[in-house]
Design an enzyme around this catalytic site. Structure first.
Site, PDB file in Angstrom:
ATOM      1  N   LYS A  23       0.849  -1.177   0.000  1.00 44.50           N
ATOM      2  CA  LYS A  23       0.000   0.000   0.000  1.00 44.50           C
ATOM      3  C   LYS A  23       0.883   1.224   0.000  1.00 44.50           C
ATOM      4  O   LYS A  23       2.082   1.089   0.144  1.00 44.50           O
ATOM      5  CB  LYS A  23      -0.976  -0.023   1.189  1.00 44.50           C
ATOM      6  CG  LYS A  23      -0.320  -0.205   2.556  1.00 44.50           C
ATOM      7  CD  LYS A  23      -1.332  -0.099   3.686  1.00 44.50           C
ATOM      8  CE  LYS A  23      -1.934  -1.424   4.125  1.00 44.50           C
ATOM      9  NZ  LYS A  23      -2.633  -1.406   5.393  1.00 44.50           N
TER      10      LYS A  23
ATOM     11  N   LYS B 221       0.962  -9.517   0.076  1.00 47.30           N
ATOM     12  CA  LYS B 221      -0.326  -9.400  -0.607  1.00 47.30           C
ATOM     13  C   LYS B 221      -0.575  -7.948  -0.981  1.00 47.30           C
ATOM     14  O   LYS B 221      -0.042  -7.028  -0.362  1.00 47.30           O
ATOM     15  CB  LYS B 221      -1.459  -9.917   0.281  1.00 47.30           C
ATOM     16  CG  LYS B 221      -1.827  -8.990   1.435  1.00 47.30           C
ATOM     17  CD  LYS B 221      -3.113  -9.431   2.100  1.00 47.30           C
ATOM     18  CE  LYS B 221      -3.583  -8.431   3.161  1.00 47.30           C
ATOM     19  NZ  LYS B 221      -4.078  -7.149   2.606  1.00 47.30           N
TER      20      LYS B 221
ATOM     21  N   HIS C 127     -10.287 -11.983   2.405  1.00 47.52           N
ATOM     22  CA  HIS C 127     -10.256 -10.698   3.119  1.00 47.52           C
ATOM     23  C   HIS C 127     -11.673 -10.305   3.552  1.00 47.52           C
ATOM     24  O   HIS C 127     -12.618 -10.483   2.793  1.00 47.52           O
ATOM     25  CB  HIS C 127      -9.666  -9.610   2.218  1.00 47.52           C
ATOM     26  CG  HIS C 127      -9.405  -8.333   2.938  1.00 47.52           C
ATOM     27  ND1 HIS C 127     -10.410  -7.440   3.259  1.00 47.52           N
ATOM     28  CD2 HIS C 127      -8.267  -7.807   3.441  1.00 47.52           C
ATOM     29  CE1 HIS C 127      -9.885  -6.414   3.915  1.00 47.52           C
ATOM     30  NE2 HIS C 127      -8.595  -6.605   4.040  1.00 47.52           N
TER      31      HIS C 127
END
Lengths: 382, 382
Positions: free
Chosen positions: B141, B166, B257
């Protein structure tokens, strides 16, 4: 490459519980959690901070320890795709207490990515050739019936004047009545009734199916002569419903069913508002009709909630067509006039057991159609 | 044809609020609403009444105005398909207040319809070649980063000893970093790191995508060298996740998720239990790892709830492999020992910001790996 941000933003309103300071903290948290998913201190200076993070446009007290936050997001965050739009609107923050998604205000460019209801209210009326009275829908049940039994029922419904004959949402592909066998017979039965009455009633089979078989069943339904599809978006995916609606080979009206959606609306301080869940979102996802639990029925929605659903189905949403609100449950002969006062001509009346109250199915349908005629002529007189 | 009912039934436990009489009424209502969707009086005598309607197997007081109902359903009602199973378990009754789905007890024949996690805990360890310490996962991110920036981060994570790198679940196909560009670079970056370290870390891109593109993106990821897939089942459909997991051409581990699931667990009296939602259901839908909001993090789950998720991920469920519980949020250097006490070796540690607490990412990963080693050797000594 320059940073890909158009500057265009879409907005969402959230209802937030807590003191003003808490509400502001939660609103700031929405801005971060739904985009960069980092504390502000870890977000690099520059375009990400400037464009990507959500922005509080307003924070307004709306009650005791209750605020409404209007938050805007860059349209790029949604990438023009419905699942990611839902992710930005209510992904991780769905898990945080005291935040409820109340209303969407999508921007022009973003709305252009969605075709919305293919038929909508006027399109559905056009398909059915009914312009001068409320529409009537009923469901084939119970689960456990054979295809022949369901087809016989479908015939009787269409023959007596039901406009849309849908599967009960619990009919999938069970051994009692497999999808292929059921759909062929029921579509044929409704066609036979139409041939006799001259009406254009249609059958909408339920296509709750494994992910890899949804489209297969939809095409099979189309080939068999089904006139619409009953879809449970919470079970097969809101975006799967959208894809079905946008499929030009199918080109069938989509009737959305609320199964498995309840958790979103059972709390006034969490989840998603009725307006969004059964209204705006349904249109984004292509539903032509949105079934929802009616007031006074067995599900406990209030008049106010039902009104907000109607509003969410019809209020301006870019150029997306209005969907037909379709209240079901609690529709009875004795309260049809009351329902008419609440809804008038703006909804599809989904009546199940109510049709059997006073006698045969045929008598029930005739009585409803008679009441519809009275209401309409009374309205015309007024 | 004789009525197609094997007599085999599956069971579900529901938590019901109300007096004993109310609880019994609600339990009886579940039996009807989830199957025939008719009042009992309208259900024909015979096999439908005998087999199709749900059956109350037990109704037990478990607290003040609180009951647990065990209800059984004929396996035929689910038709061997996950969406319809969810429909029977919690379709319409999700909308009725005071009913919470607590636990599933599926029967042998029904469970055989589900492959479950392809890799599960031991399979994931095998893929990574790590058997003697907890696994470490982190996320790429923020949204808004370029493919090059994300790939650089992926390289640094894998190079320093993160097992599973991920995508942040908010990365979809935005113009900041399109799926194709991002996945190619990140997979390559992790491969480069592996070549240098000799480790088998893998990259799991997020495949939140339109319904008609999910598989396309998954295949693209596979071809680009991704080692797993990050899936948000509440956004793309639980059954879509199952189909991805069961796809033998993909044969990639599935990391689930919890985005958009919050409404199901925010009320103790409605929705679905943590045990089912983040445990049992994830395994039915093929997740090898189930990410959930950790205790002490920013989402407010309790120790008890987290324990129940771990139990739901690992307790006996036919022959379905255990999934790896993967707590994320609130994992910090200073509380890692405490997390170890709670979870030990049974989970994947998903650590984001925590890795940056004391210095560089590399220092953070090294410190976590050092703490893991200490804990493991301490355990071995005890």
């Amino acid at each position: 490459m320059s940073f890909p941000a158009s500057g265009e933003r879409f907005r969402a309103r959230y209802r937030i519980t807590g003191s003003e300071a808490e509400a502001r903290r939660k609103a700031e948290d929405i801005c971060l959690e739904q985009t960069v998913e980092l504390p502000l201190a870890l977000v690099p200076e520059g375009p990400i901070r400037e464009h990507v993070i959500g922005r509080i446009e307003a924070l307004t007290p709306i009650g005791h320890e209750l605020y409404e936050a209007e938050i805007s997001f860059a349209i790029e965050t949604a990438g023009g795709e419905l699942p990611q739009l839902l992710n930005v609107l209510f992904g991780n923050i769905s898990i945080k207490p005291g935040i409820r998604l109340e209303q969407l205000e999508l921007s022009a460019t973003l709305l252009q990515r969605f075709r919305g209801p293919r038929f909508g209210q006027s399109g559905l009326r056009g398909l059915l050739g009914v312009y001068d009275r409320p529409l009537l829908m009923t469901a084939l049940k119970p689960m456990g019936s054979s295809p022949e039994q369901l087809a016989e029922l479908a015939y009787r419904c269409a023959r007596s004047g039901v406009d849309i004959v849908k599967d009960d949402h619990g009919l999938a592909n069970q051994p009692f009545a497999t999808f292929a066998a059921r759909v062929a017979r029921c579509a044929e039965a409704v066609a036979k009734a139409n041939a006799e009455t001259g009406a254009k009633s249609f059958y909408a089979p339920s296509i709750t199916a494994p992910a890899t078989e949804v489209f297969q069943r939809a095409y099979l339904a189309k080939e068999a002569g089904a006139g619409g599809l009953l879809v449970c978006p919470a079970l097969i995916g809101f975006d799967t419903m959208r894809a079905l609606a946008e499929d030009d080979t199918l080109a069938l009206p989509i009737i959305s069913h609320p199964s498995f959606t309840g958790a979103f609306v059972t709390s006034p301080t969490n989840g998603i508002s009725h307006y969004v869940l059964y209204g705006q979102l349904q249109r984004l996802a292509g539903a032509d009709a949105s079934i929802y639990p009616n007031v006074g029925g067995r599900f406990g929605f209030s008049v106010e909630e039902c009104r907000s659903i109607v509003a969410g189905c019809v209020e301006l949403l870019g150029s997306l067509a209005p969907a037909f609100p379709t209240p079901g449950g609690g529709m009875r002969m004795h309260n049809l006039a009351q329902m008419w006062e609440l809804y008038g001509d703006a909804v599809i009346y989904l009546i199940g057991g109510g049709l059997r109250e006073g006698g045969t199915l045929e008598e029930g349908v005739a009585e409803v159609r008679r009441q519809f005629a009275t209401m309409v002529s009374h309205n015309a007189a007024v």
